[in-house]
Design a protein around this motif. Structure first.
Motif, PDB file in Angstrom:
ATOM      1  N   GLY A  12       0.838  -1.209   0.000  1.00 44.12           N
ATOM      2  CA  GLY A  12       0.000   0.000   0.000  1.00 44.12           C
ATOM      3  C   GLY A  12       0.868   1.253   0.000  1.00 44.12           C
ATOM      4  N   ASN A  13       0.398   2.300   0.671  1.00 44.98           N
ATOM      5  CA  ASN A  13       1.128   3.584   0.684  1.00 44.98           C
ATOM      6  C   ASN A  13       2.563   3.419   1.169  1.00 44.98           C
ATOM      7  N   MET A  14       2.694   2.884   2.373  1.00 49.15           N
ATOM      8  CA  MET A  14       4.021   2.807   2.992  1.00 49.15           C
ATOM      9  C   MET A  14       4.890   1.733   2.348  1.00 49.15           C
ATOM     10  N   GLY A  15       4.281   0.572   2.075  1.00 47.01           N
ATOM     11  CA  GLY A  15       5.048  -0.519   1.483  1.00 47.01           C
ATOM     12  C   GLY A  15       5.645  -0.091   0.153  1.00 47.01           C
ATOM     13  N   SER A  35       4.293  -8.586  -1.538  1.00 43.71           N
ATOM     14  CA  SER A  35       3.004  -9.258  -1.668  1.00 43.71           C
ATOM     15  C   SER A  35       1.903  -8.314  -1.231  1.00 43.71           C
ATOM     16  N   ASP A  36       0.744  -8.524  -1.798  1.00 46.60           N
ATOM     17  CA  ASP A  36      -0.425  -7.738  -1.409  1.00 46.60           C
ATOM     18  C   ASP A  36      -1.649  -8.614  -1.639  1.00 46.60           C
ATOM     19  N   SER A  37      -2.774  -8.203  -1.037  1.00 45.96           N
ATOM     20  CA  SER A  37      -3.955  -9.056  -1.189  1.00 45.96           C
ATOM     21  C   SER A  37      -4.539  -8.988  -2.598  1.00 45.96           C
ATOM     22  N   THR A  38      -4.247  -7.918  -3.323  1.00 43.34           N
ATOM     23  CA  THR A  38      -4.776  -7.830  -4.696  1.00 43.34           C
ATOM     24  C   THR A  38      -3.653  -7.578  -5.707  1.00 43.34           C
ATOM     25  N   GLU A  40      -3.806  -5.653  -8.211  1.00 45.50           N
ATOM     26  CA  GLU A  40      -3.886  -4.263  -8.661  1.00 45.50           C
ATOM     27  C   GLU A  40      -2.675  -3.426  -8.217  1.00 45.50           C
ATOM     28  N   LYS A  41      -2.362  -3.478  -6.917  1.00 45.45           N
ATOM     29  CA  LYS A  41      -1.256  -2.653  -6.402  1.00 45.45           C
ATOM     30  C   LYS A  41       0.100  -3.195  -6.819  1.00 45.45           C
ATOM     31  N   LEU A  42       0.122  -4.491  -7.199  1.00 48.63           N
ATOM     32  CA  LEU A  42       1.406  -5.119  -7.500  1.00 48.63           C
ATOM     33  C   LEU A  42       1.861  -4.877  -8.943  1.00 48.63           C
ATOM     34  N   ASP A  55       0.763 -14.206  -2.715  1.00 44.31           N
ATOM     35  CA  ASP A  55       0.979 -15.250  -1.720  1.00 44.31           C
ATOM     36  C   ASP A  55       2.097 -14.796  -0.755  1.00 44.31           C
ATOM     37  N   ASN A  56       1.719 -14.477   0.473  1.00 47.51           N
ATOM     38  CA  ASN A  56       2.702 -13.955   1.435  1.00 47.51           C
ATOM     39  C   ASN A  56       3.850 -14.927   1.691  1.00 47.51           C
ATOM     40  N   LEU A  57       3.520 -16.218   1.746  1.00 44.19           N
ATOM     41  CA  LEU A  57       4.565 -17.214   2.013  1.00 44.19           C
ATOM     42  C   LEU A  57       5.585 -17.265   0.884  1.00 44.19           C
ATOM     43  N   ALA A  69       4.141  -4.230   6.329  1.00 43.43           N
ATOM     44  CA  ALA A  69       3.613  -2.899   5.995  1.00 43.43           C
ATOM     45  C   ALA A  69       2.105  -2.966   5.792  1.00 43.43           C
ATOM     46  N   ILE A  70       1.468  -3.839   6.564  1.00 41.53           N
ATOM     47  CA  ILE A  70       0.015  -3.982   6.484  1.00 41.53           C
ATOM     48  C   ILE A  70      -0.622  -3.162   7.619  1.00 41.53           C
ATOM     49  N   LYS A  71      -1.918  -2.980   7.595  1.00 40.94           N
ATOM     50  CA  LYS A  71      -2.621  -2.240   8.645  1.00 40.94           C
ATOM     51  C   LYS A  71      -2.491  -2.986   9.978  1.00 40.94           C
ATOM     52  N   SER A  95       8.750  -4.125  11.518  1.00 37.86           N
ATOM     53  CA  SER A  95       7.334  -3.749  11.523  1.00 37.86           C
ATOM     54  C   SER A  95       7.189  -2.237  11.482  1.00 37.86           C
ATOM     55  N   ILE A  96       6.358  -1.746  10.561  1.00 37.82           N
ATOM     56  CA  ILE A  96       6.081  -0.304  10.558  1.00 37.82           C
ATOM     57  C   ILE A  96       4.651  -0.047  11.042  1.00 37.82           C
ATOM     58  N   ALA A  97       4.001  -1.092  11.545  1.00 42.60           N
ATOM     59  CA  ALA A  97       2.602  -0.946  11.973  1.00 42.60           C
ATOM     60  C   ALA A  97       2.507  -0.093  13.235  1.00 42.60           C
ATOM     61  N   ALA A  98       1.690   0.933  13.166  1.00 39.65           N
ATOM     62  CA  ALA A  98       1.556   1.836  14.318  1.00 39.65           C
ATOM     63  C   ALA A  98       0.925   1.087  15.478  1.00 39.65           C
ATOM     64  N   GLY A  99       1.474   1.296  16.666  1.00 42.71           N
ATOM     65  CA  GLY A  99       0.836   0.816  17.893  1.00 42.71           C
ATOM     66  C   GLY A  99       0.919  -0.671  18.155  1.00 42.71           C
ATOM     67  N   MET A 119       8.561   3.549  13.542  1.00 39.79           N
ATOM     68  CA  MET A 119       7.429   4.470  13.450  1.00 39.79           C
ATOM     69  C   MET A 119       7.795   5.569  12.460  1.00 39.79           C
ATOM     70  N   PRO A 120       7.438   5.362  11.193  1.00 39.88           N
ATOM     71  CA  PRO A 120       7.689   6.432  10.207  1.00 39.88           C
ATOM     72  C   PRO A 120       6.530   7.439  10.207  1.00 39.88           C
ATOM     73  N   ASN A 121       6.608   8.443   9.371  1.00 31.00           N
ATOM     74  CA  ASN A 121       5.458   9.347   9.212  1.00 31.00           C
ATOM     75  C   ASN A 121       5.194   9.622   7.726  1.00 31.00           C
ATOM     76  N   THR A 122       4.069  10.269   7.443  1.00 32.08           N
ATOM     77  CA  THR A 122       3.649  10.396   6.032  1.00 32.08           C
ATOM     78  C   THR A 122       4.645  11.108   5.114  1.00 32.08           C
ATOM     79  N   PRO A 123       5.435  12.093   5.572  1.00 36.26           N
ATOM     80  CA  PRO A 123       6.388  12.686   4.622  1.00 36.26           C
ATOM     81  C   PRO A 123       7.387  11.670   4.050  1.00 36.26           C
TER      82      PRO A 123
HETATM   83  N1  LIG Z   1       0.675   5.961   6.099  1.00 37.63           N
HETATM   84  C1  LIG Z   1       1.482   6.454   7.030  1.00 37.63           C
HETATM   85  O1  LIG Z   1       1.866   7.590   7.034  1.00 37.63           O
HETATM   86  C2  LIG Z   1       2.006   5.608   8.145  1.00 37.63           C
HETATM   87  C3  LIG Z   1       2.845   6.173   9.104  1.00 37.63           C
HETATM   88  C4  LIG Z   1       3.349   5.347  10.106  1.00 37.63           C
HETATM   89  C5  LIG Z   1       3.038   4.007  10.133  1.00 37.63           C
HETATM   90  N2  LIG Z   1       2.203   3.510   9.180  1.00 37.63           N
HETATM   91  C6  LIG Z   1       1.857   2.102   9.252  1.00 37.63           C
HETATM   92  O2  LIG Z   1       2.140   1.502   8.011  1.00 37.63           O
HETATM   93  C7  LIG Z   1       1.251   0.409   7.818  1.00 37.63           C
HETATM   94  C8  LIG Z   1       0.697   0.477   6.410  1.00 37.63           C
HETATM   95  O3  LIG Z   1      -0.021   1.688   6.267  1.00 37.63           O
HETATM   96  P1  LIG Z   1      -0.466   2.191   4.831  1.00 37.63           P
HETATM   97  O4  LIG Z   1      -0.953   3.562   4.990  1.00 37.63           O
HETATM   98  O5  LIG Z   1       0.616   1.881   3.853  1.00 37.63           O
HETATM   99  O6  LIG Z   1      -1.716   1.180   4.579  1.00 37.63           O
HETATM  100  P2  LIG Z   1      -2.327   0.670   3.184  1.00 37.63           P
HETATM  101  O7  LIG Z   1      -2.078   1.678   2.120  1.00 37.63           O
HETATM  102  O8  LIG Z   1      -3.705   0.209   3.466  1.00 37.63           O
HETATM  103  O9  LIG Z   1      -1.395  -0.611   2.842  1.00 37.63           O
HETATM  104  C9  LIG Z   1      -1.604  -1.888   3.383  1.00 37.63           C
HETATM  105  C10 LIG Z   1      -1.641  -2.867   2.210  1.00 37.63           C
HETATM  106  O10 LIG Z   1      -1.677  -4.190   2.740  1.00 37.63           O
HETATM  107  C11 LIG Z   1      -2.580  -4.936   1.943  1.00 37.63           C
HETATM  108  N3  LIG Z   1      -3.063  -6.129   2.627  1.00 37.63           N
HETATM  109  C12 LIG Z   1      -4.175  -6.286   3.387  1.00 37.63           C
HETATM  110  N4  LIG Z   1      -4.285  -7.554   3.818  1.00 37.63           N
HETATM  111  C13 LIG Z   1      -3.200  -8.220   3.325  1.00 37.63           C
HETATM  112  C14 LIG Z   1      -2.732  -9.558   3.409  1.00 37.63           C
HETATM  113  N5  LIG Z   1      -3.409 -10.475   4.113  1.00 37.63           N
HETATM  114  N6  LIG Z   1      -1.591  -9.864   2.802  1.00 37.63           N
HETATM  115  C15 LIG Z   1      -0.888  -8.951   2.079  1.00 37.63           C
HETATM  116  N7  LIG Z   1      -1.282  -7.686   1.961  1.00 37.63           N
HETATM  117  C16 LIG Z   1      -2.414  -7.301   2.566  1.00 37.63           C
HETATM  118  C17 LIG Z   1      -3.687  -3.951   1.670  1.00 37.63           C
HETATM  119  O11 LIG Z   1      -4.492  -4.385   0.602  1.00 37.63           O
HETATM  120  P3  LIG Z   1      -6.061  -3.957   0.605  1.00 37.63           P
HETATM  121  O12 LIG Z   1      -6.102  -2.487   0.428  1.00 37.63           O
HETATM  122  O13 LIG Z   1      -6.615  -4.750  -0.533  1.00 37.63           O
HETATM  123  O14 LIG Z   1      -6.612  -4.390   1.955  1.00 37.63           O
HETATM  124  C18 LIG Z   1      -2.876  -2.704   1.339  1.00 37.63           C
HETATM  125  O15 LIG Z   1      -2.497  -2.663  -0.009  1.00 37.63           O
HETATM  126  C19 LIG Z   1       0.162   0.509   8.884  1.00 37.63           C
HETATM  127  O16 LIG Z   1       0.368  -0.495   9.847  1.00 37.63           O
HETATM  128  C20 LIG Z   1       0.361   1.868   9.496  1.00 37.63           C
HETATM  129  O17 LIG Z   1       0.096   1.867  10.873  1.00 37.63           O
HETATM  130  C21 LIG Z   1       1.682   4.267   8.193  1.00 37.63           C
END
Ligand SMILES: NC(=O)c1ccc[n+]([C@@H]2O[C@H](COP(=O)([O-])OP(=O)(O)OC[C@H]3O[C@@H](n4cnc5c(N)ncnc54)[C@H](OP(=O)(O)O)[C@@H]3O)[C@@H](O)[C@H]2O)c1
Length: 274
Positions: A12-15, A35-38, A40-42, A55-57, A69-71, A95-99, A119-123
Protein backbone atom coordinates in the motif's frame (compact mmCIF):
# COMPACT_ATOMS: atom_id res chain seq x y z
CA UNK A 1 27.34 -5.62 4.60
CA UNK A 2 26.00 -8.15 2.08
CA UNK A 3 22.91 -6.97 0.21
CA UNK A 4 19.89 -8.41 2.04
CA UNK A 5 16.90 -9.93 0.28
CA UNK A 6 13.87 -7.94 1.41
CA UNK A 7 10.22 -9.02 1.37
CA UNK A 8 7.48 -6.45 1.85
CA UNK A 9 4.10 -7.69 3.02
CA UNK A 10 1.52 -5.06 2.05
CA UNK A 11 2.20 -2.93 -1.02
CA UNK A 12 0.00 0.00 0.00
CA UNK A 13 1.13 3.58 0.68
CA UNK A 14 4.02 2.81 2.99
CA UNK A 15 5.05 -0.52 1.48
CA UNK A 16 5.37 0.89 -2.02
CA UNK A 17 7.04 4.04 -0.70
CA UNK A 18 9.73 1.86 0.93
CA UNK A 19 10.16 -0.14 -2.27
CA UNK A 20 10.69 3.05 -4.31
CA UNK A 21 13.05 4.43 -1.65
CA UNK A 22 15.11 1.24 -1.71
CA UNK A 23 15.33 1.20 -5.51
CA UNK A 24 16.30 4.89 -5.62
CA UNK A 25 19.04 4.14 -3.11
CA UNK A 26 20.48 1.42 -5.33
CA UNK A 27 19.01 -1.70 -3.74
CA UNK A 28 18.87 -4.28 -6.56
CA UNK A 29 15.29 -4.91 -7.71
CA UNK A 30 15.92 -8.65 -7.88
CA UNK A 31 16.58 -8.60 -4.11
CA UNK A 32 13.10 -7.25 -3.35
CA UNK A 33 9.78 -9.05 -3.33
CA UNK A 34 6.36 -7.74 -2.41
CA UNK A 35 3.00 -9.26 -1.67
CA UNK A 36 -0.43 -7.74 -1.41
CA UNK A 37 -3.96 -9.06 -1.19
CA UNK A 38 -4.78 -7.83 -4.70
CA UNK A 39 -2.90 -7.88 -8.03
CA UNK A 40 -3.89 -4.26 -8.66
CA UNK A 41 -1.26 -2.65 -6.40
CA UNK A 42 1.41 -5.12 -7.50
CA UNK A 43 1.27 -4.58 -11.27
CA UNK A 44 3.04 -1.19 -11.15
CA UNK A 45 5.73 -2.64 -8.90
CA UNK A 46 6.34 -5.66 -11.11
CA UNK A 47 7.29 -3.27 -13.91
CA UNK A 48 10.27 -1.97 -11.87
CA UNK A 49 11.68 -5.48 -11.74
CA UNK A 50 10.80 -6.67 -8.25
CA UNK A 51 9.09 -10.01 -7.67
CA UNK A 52 5.42 -9.68 -6.82
CA UNK A 53 2.85 -12.16 -5.59
CA UNK A 54 -0.45 -12.37 -3.77
CA UNK A 55 0.98 -15.25 -1.72
CA UNK A 56 2.70 -13.96 1.44
CA UNK A 57 4.57 -17.21 2.01
CA UNK A 58 5.99 -17.11 -1.49
CA UNK A 59 7.07 -13.48 -1.00
CA UNK A 60 9.07 -14.24 2.14
CA UNK A 61 10.83 -17.29 0.69
CA UNK A 62 14.63 -16.70 1.15
CA UNK A 63 14.07 -13.22 2.62
CA UNK A 64 16.66 -11.89 5.09
CA UNK A 65 14.32 -9.07 6.09
CA UNK A 66 10.51 -9.17 6.15
CA UNK A 67 8.81 -5.80 6.33
CA UNK A 68 5.29 -5.86 7.71
CA UNK A 69 3.61 -2.90 6.00
CA UNK A 70 0.01 -3.98 6.48
CA UNK A 71 -2.62 -2.24 8.64
CA UNK A 72 -2.27 -2.92 12.38
CA UNK A 73 -5.58 -4.79 12.48
CA UNK A 74 -4.35 -7.28 9.80
CA UNK A 75 -1.05 -7.96 11.54
CA UNK A 76 -2.14 -10.70 13.92
CA UNK A 77 -3.64 -12.97 11.24
CA UNK A 78 -0.73 -12.51 8.80
CA UNK A 79 1.88 -13.09 11.51
CA UNK A 80 0.12 -16.31 12.48
CA UNK A 81 0.06 -17.39 8.81
CA UNK A 82 3.83 -16.88 8.48
CA UNK A 83 4.96 -17.89 11.98
CA UNK A 84 6.13 -21.43 11.16
CA UNK A 85 8.37 -20.28 8.28
CA UNK A 86 9.74 -17.37 10.33
CA UNK A 87 10.52 -19.66 13.29
CA UNK A 88 12.45 -21.96 11.00
CA UNK A 89 14.49 -19.28 9.19
CA UNK A 90 14.66 -16.44 11.75
CA UNK A 91 14.80 -13.48 9.31
CA UNK A 92 14.73 -9.92 10.64
CA UNK A 93 11.14 -8.73 11.13
CA UNK A 94 10.74 -5.03 10.48
CA UNK A 95 7.33 -3.75 11.52
CA UNK A 96 6.08 -0.30 10.56
CA UNK A 97 2.60 -0.95 11.97
CA UNK A 98 1.56 1.84 14.32
CA UNK A 99 0.84 0.82 17.89
CA UNK A 100 1.87 -2.84 17.73
CA UNK A 101 4.38 -3.65 20.43
CA UNK A 102 7.38 -5.89 19.97
CA UNK A 103 5.97 -8.23 22.64
CA UNK A 104 2.74 -8.72 20.62
CA UNK A 105 4.69 -9.55 17.45
CA UNK A 106 6.96 -11.86 19.42
CA UNK A 107 3.96 -13.73 20.84
CA UNK A 108 2.26 -14.04 17.44
CA UNK A 109 5.51 -15.40 15.91
CA UNK A 110 6.08 -17.82 18.82
CA UNK A 111 9.16 -16.09 20.31
CA UNK A 112 12.94 -15.53 19.94
CA UNK A 113 12.69 -13.60 16.68
CA UNK A 114 14.82 -10.53 15.80
CA UNK A 115 12.35 -7.65 15.55
CA UNK A 116 12.79 -3.98 14.75
CA UNK A 117 9.80 -1.78 15.30
CA UNK A 118 9.64 1.42 13.23
CA UNK A 119 7.43 4.47 13.45
CA UNK A 120 7.69 6.43 10.21
CA UNK A 121 5.46 9.35 9.21
CA UNK A 122 3.65 10.40 6.03
CA UNK A 123 6.39 12.69 4.62
CA UNK A 124 8.24 9.39 4.02
CA UNK A 125 6.00 9.23 0.95
CA UNK A 126 8.10 12.07 -0.53
CA UNK A 127 11.41 10.88 0.90
CA UNK A 128 11.26 13.37 3.78
CA UNK A 129 10.12 11.11 6.60
CA UNK A 130 11.17 10.99 10.24
CA UNK A 131 11.37 7.45 11.62
CA UNK A 132 12.09 6.18 15.11
CA UNK A 133 13.38 2.61 15.42
CA UNK A 134 13.55 0.18 18.30
CA UNK A 135 15.40 -3.15 18.16
CA UNK A 136 14.85 -6.11 20.47
CA UNK A 137 17.74 -8.10 21.95
CA UNK A 138 17.73 -10.72 19.18
CA UNK A 139 18.69 -8.17 16.50
CA UNK A 140 22.33 -8.52 15.36
CA UNK A 141 24.55 -5.56 14.51
CA UNK A 142 24.19 -6.34 10.81
CA UNK A 143 20.39 -6.47 11.04
CA UNK A 144 20.45 -3.22 13.00
CA UNK A 145 22.30 -1.58 10.09
CA UNK A 146 19.96 -3.16 7.53
CA UNK A 147 16.85 -1.80 9.26
CA UNK A 148 18.44 1.63 9.52
CA UNK A 149 19.44 1.73 5.87
CA UNK A 150 15.93 0.63 4.73
CA UNK A 151 14.21 3.44 6.63
CA UNK A 152 16.92 5.95 5.77
CA UNK A 153 15.94 5.50 2.13
CA UNK A 154 12.77 7.52 2.91
CA UNK A 155 14.08 10.14 5.37
CA UNK A 156 15.92 10.56 8.66
CA UNK A 157 16.20 7.83 11.30
CA UNK A 158 16.70 7.85 15.07
CA UNK A 159 17.04 4.88 17.44
CA UNK A 160 15.18 4.53 20.74
CA UNK A 161 16.68 2.62 23.68
CA UNK A 162 13.31 2.18 25.33
CA UNK A 163 10.28 0.96 23.38
CA UNK A 164 7.95 2.89 25.71
CA UNK A 165 9.20 6.09 24.06
CA UNK A 166 7.46 4.95 20.85
CA UNK A 167 4.15 6.37 22.15
CA UNK A 168 5.71 9.83 22.57
CA UNK A 169 7.25 9.51 19.09
CA UNK A 170 3.82 8.62 17.69
CA UNK A 171 2.42 11.75 19.37
CA UNK A 172 5.23 13.95 18.03
CA UNK A 173 6.39 12.90 14.55
CA UNK A 174 3.76 10.24 13.76
CA UNK A 175 0.80 12.58 14.20
CA UNK A 176 2.95 15.71 13.82
CA UNK A 177 2.37 16.43 10.12
CA UNK A 178 -1.31 17.04 10.97
CA UNK A 179 -0.38 19.65 13.62
CA UNK A 180 1.67 21.57 11.06
CA UNK A 181 -1.09 21.26 8.43
CA UNK A 182 -3.57 22.67 10.96
CA UNK A 183 -1.24 25.50 11.87
CA UNK A 184 -0.67 26.34 8.21
CA UNK A 185 -4.42 26.16 7.55
CA UNK A 186 -5.05 28.61 10.41
CA UNK A 187 -2.32 31.00 9.22
CA UNK A 188 -3.63 30.94 5.66
CA UNK A 189 -7.22 31.57 6.79
CA UNK A 190 -6.12 34.43 9.02
CA UNK A 191 -4.13 36.05 6.19
CA UNK A 192 -7.17 35.75 3.91
CA UNK A 193 -9.29 37.53 6.54
CA UNK A 194 -6.63 40.25 6.60
CA UNK A 195 -7.13 40.81 2.86
CA UNK A 196 -4.71 38.52 0.98
CA UNK A 197 -5.96 36.32 -1.84
CA UNK A 198 -6.20 32.59 -1.15
CA UNK A 199 -3.33 31.86 -3.53
CA UNK A 200 -1.01 34.48 -2.05
CA UNK A 201 -1.86 33.45 1.51
CA UNK A 202 -1.24 29.77 0.71
CA UNK A 203 2.06 30.37 -1.06
CA UNK A 204 3.44 32.65 1.66
CA UNK A 205 2.30 30.26 4.41
CA UNK A 206 3.92 27.21 2.83
CA UNK A 207 7.19 28.91 1.92
CA UNK A 208 7.44 30.42 5.41
CA UNK A 209 6.96 26.99 7.00
CA UNK A 210 9.53 25.42 4.67
CA UNK A 211 11.99 28.29 5.19
CA UNK A 212 11.66 28.16 8.99
CA UNK A 213 12.21 24.37 9.06
CA UNK A 214 15.20 24.59 6.71
CA UNK A 215 16.75 27.46 8.71
CA UNK A 216 16.38 25.44 11.90
CA UNK A 217 17.92 22.33 10.31
CA UNK A 218 20.72 24.08 8.43
CA UNK A 219 21.80 26.51 11.18
CA UNK A 220 21.59 23.88 13.94
CA UNK A 221 20.80 26.74 16.34
CA UNK A 222 18.35 26.29 19.24
CA UNK A 223 14.75 27.09 18.22
CA UNK A 224 14.50 29.68 20.99
CA UNK A 225 17.50 31.58 19.59
CA UNK A 226 16.09 31.51 16.06
CA UNK A 227 12.75 32.83 17.34
CA UNK A 228 14.45 35.59 19.31
CA UNK A 229 16.47 36.58 16.22
CA UNK A 230 13.27 37.45 14.33
CA UNK A 231 11.58 39.07 17.33
CA UNK A 232 12.79 42.66 17.61
CA UNK A 233 11.84 44.66 20.67
CA UNK A 234 8.62 46.58 20.09
CA UNK A 235 8.13 45.04 16.65
CA UNK A 236 5.31 43.18 14.92
CA UNK A 237 6.59 39.65 15.65
CA UNK A 238 6.88 40.40 19.36
CA UNK A 239 3.22 41.49 19.38
CA UNK A 240 2.07 38.28 17.67
CA UNK A 241 4.25 36.00 19.80
CA UNK A 242 2.98 37.60 23.01
CA UNK A 243 -0.63 36.92 21.92
CA UNK A 244 0.29 33.24 21.32
CA UNK A 245 2.12 32.96 24.66
CA UNK A 246 -0.63 34.77 26.61
CA UNK A 247 -3.15 32.33 25.13
CA UNK A 248 -1.18 29.33 26.39
CA UNK A 249 0.02 27.96 23.04
CA UNK A 250 2.69 25.83 24.75
CA UNK A 251 0.18 24.36 27.22
CA UNK A 252 -2.22 23.58 24.35
CA UNK A 253 0.49 21.70 22.45
CA UNK A 254 1.46 19.78 25.56
CA UNK A 255 -2.18 18.83 26.16
CA UNK A 256 -2.53 17.72 22.52
CA UNK A 257 0.64 15.59 22.54
CA UNK A 258 -0.29 14.05 25.88
CA UNK A 259 -3.72 13.07 24.49
CA UNK A 260 -2.10 11.51 21.41
CA UNK A 261 0.44 9.61 23.52
CA UNK A 262 -2.29 8.25 25.79
CA UNK A 263 -4.34 7.13 22.77
CA UNK A 264 -1.28 5.40 21.33
CA UNK A 265 -0.83 3.50 24.62
CA UNK A 266 -4.50 2.52 24.65
CA UNK A 267 -4.38 1.23 21.06
CA UNK A 268 -1.22 -0.80 21.77
CA UNK A 269 -2.91 -2.37 24.80
CA UNK A 270 -5.95 -3.29 22.70
CA UNK A 271 -3.73 -4.98 20.10
CA UNK A 272 -1.86 -6.83 22.84
CA UNK A 273 -5.10 -8.53 23.89
CA UNK A 274 -5.63 -10.15 20.45
N1 LIG B 1 0.67 5.96 6.10
C1 LIG B 1 1.48 6.45 7.03
O1 LIG B 1 1.87 7.59 7.03
C2 LIG B 1 2.01 5.61 8.15
C3 LIG B 1 2.85 6.17 9.10
C4 LIG B 1 3.35 5.35 10.11
C5 LIG B 1 3.04 4.01 10.13
N2 LIG B 1 2.20 3.51 9.18
C6 LIG B 1 1.86 2.10 9.25
O2 LIG B 1 2.14 1.50 8.01
C7 LIG B 1 1.25 0.41 7.82
C8 LIG B 1 0.70 0.48 6.41
O3 LIG B 1 -0.02 1.69 6.27
P1 LIG B 1 -0.47 2.19 4.83
O4 LIG B 1 -0.95 3.56 4.99
O5 LIG B 1 0.62 1.88 3.85
O6 LIG B 1 -1.72 1.18 4.58
P2 LIG B 1 -2.33 0.67 3.18
O7 LIG B 1 -2.08 1.68 2.12
O8 LIG B 1 -3.70 0.21 3.47
O9 LIG B 1 -1.39 -0.61 2.84
C9 LIG B 1 -1.60 -1.89 3.38
C10 LIG B 1 -1.64 -2.87 2.21
O10 LIG B 1 -1.68 -4.19 2.74
C11 LIG B 1 -2.58 -4.94 1.94
N3 LIG B 1 -3.06 -6.13 2.63
C12 LIG B 1 -4.18 -6.29 3.39
N4 LIG B 1 -4.28 -7.55 3.82
C13 LIG B 1 -3.20 -8.22 3.32
C14 LIG B 1 -2.73 -9.56 3.41
N5 LIG B 1 -3.41 -10.48 4.11
N6 LIG B 1 -1.59 -9.86 2.80
C15 LIG B 1 -0.89 -8.95 2.08
N7 LIG B 1 -1.28 -7.69 1.96
C16 LIG B 1 -2.41 -7.30 2.57
C17 LIG B 1 -3.69 -3.95 1.67
O11 LIG B 1 -4.49 -4.38 0.60
P3 LIG B 1 -6.06 -3.96 0.60
O12 LIG B 1 -6.10 -2.49 0.43
O13 LIG B 1 -6.61 -4.75 -0.53
O14 LIG B 1 -6.61 -4.39 1.95
C18 LIG B 1 -2.88 -2.70 1.34
O15 LIG B 1 -2.50 -2.66 -0.01
C19 LIG B 1 0.16 0.51 8.88
O16 LIG B 1 0.37 -0.49 9.85
C20 LIG B 1 0.36 1.87 9.50
O17 LIG B 1 0.10 1.87 10.87
C21 LIG B 1 1.68 4.27 8.19
Amino acid sequence: MTVPTIAIIGAGNMGSCLIHGLIQNGHPANKISASDSTEEKLSGLASIGIQTTTDNLQAINHADVIIFAIKPQSFHAIARELAAYIQQHKPLILSIAAGIRESSIQTWLNGDIPIVRAMPNTPALIGCGATALYANRHVSEEQHDEAESILRSVGIVIWLEDENQMDAVTALSGSGPAYFFLMMEALQQSAEKLGLTQETARLLTLQTALGAARMAIESGKPLEELRQNVTSKGGTTEKAVSVLEDNQLRAIYHKALTAAKERSEELAEMMEKL
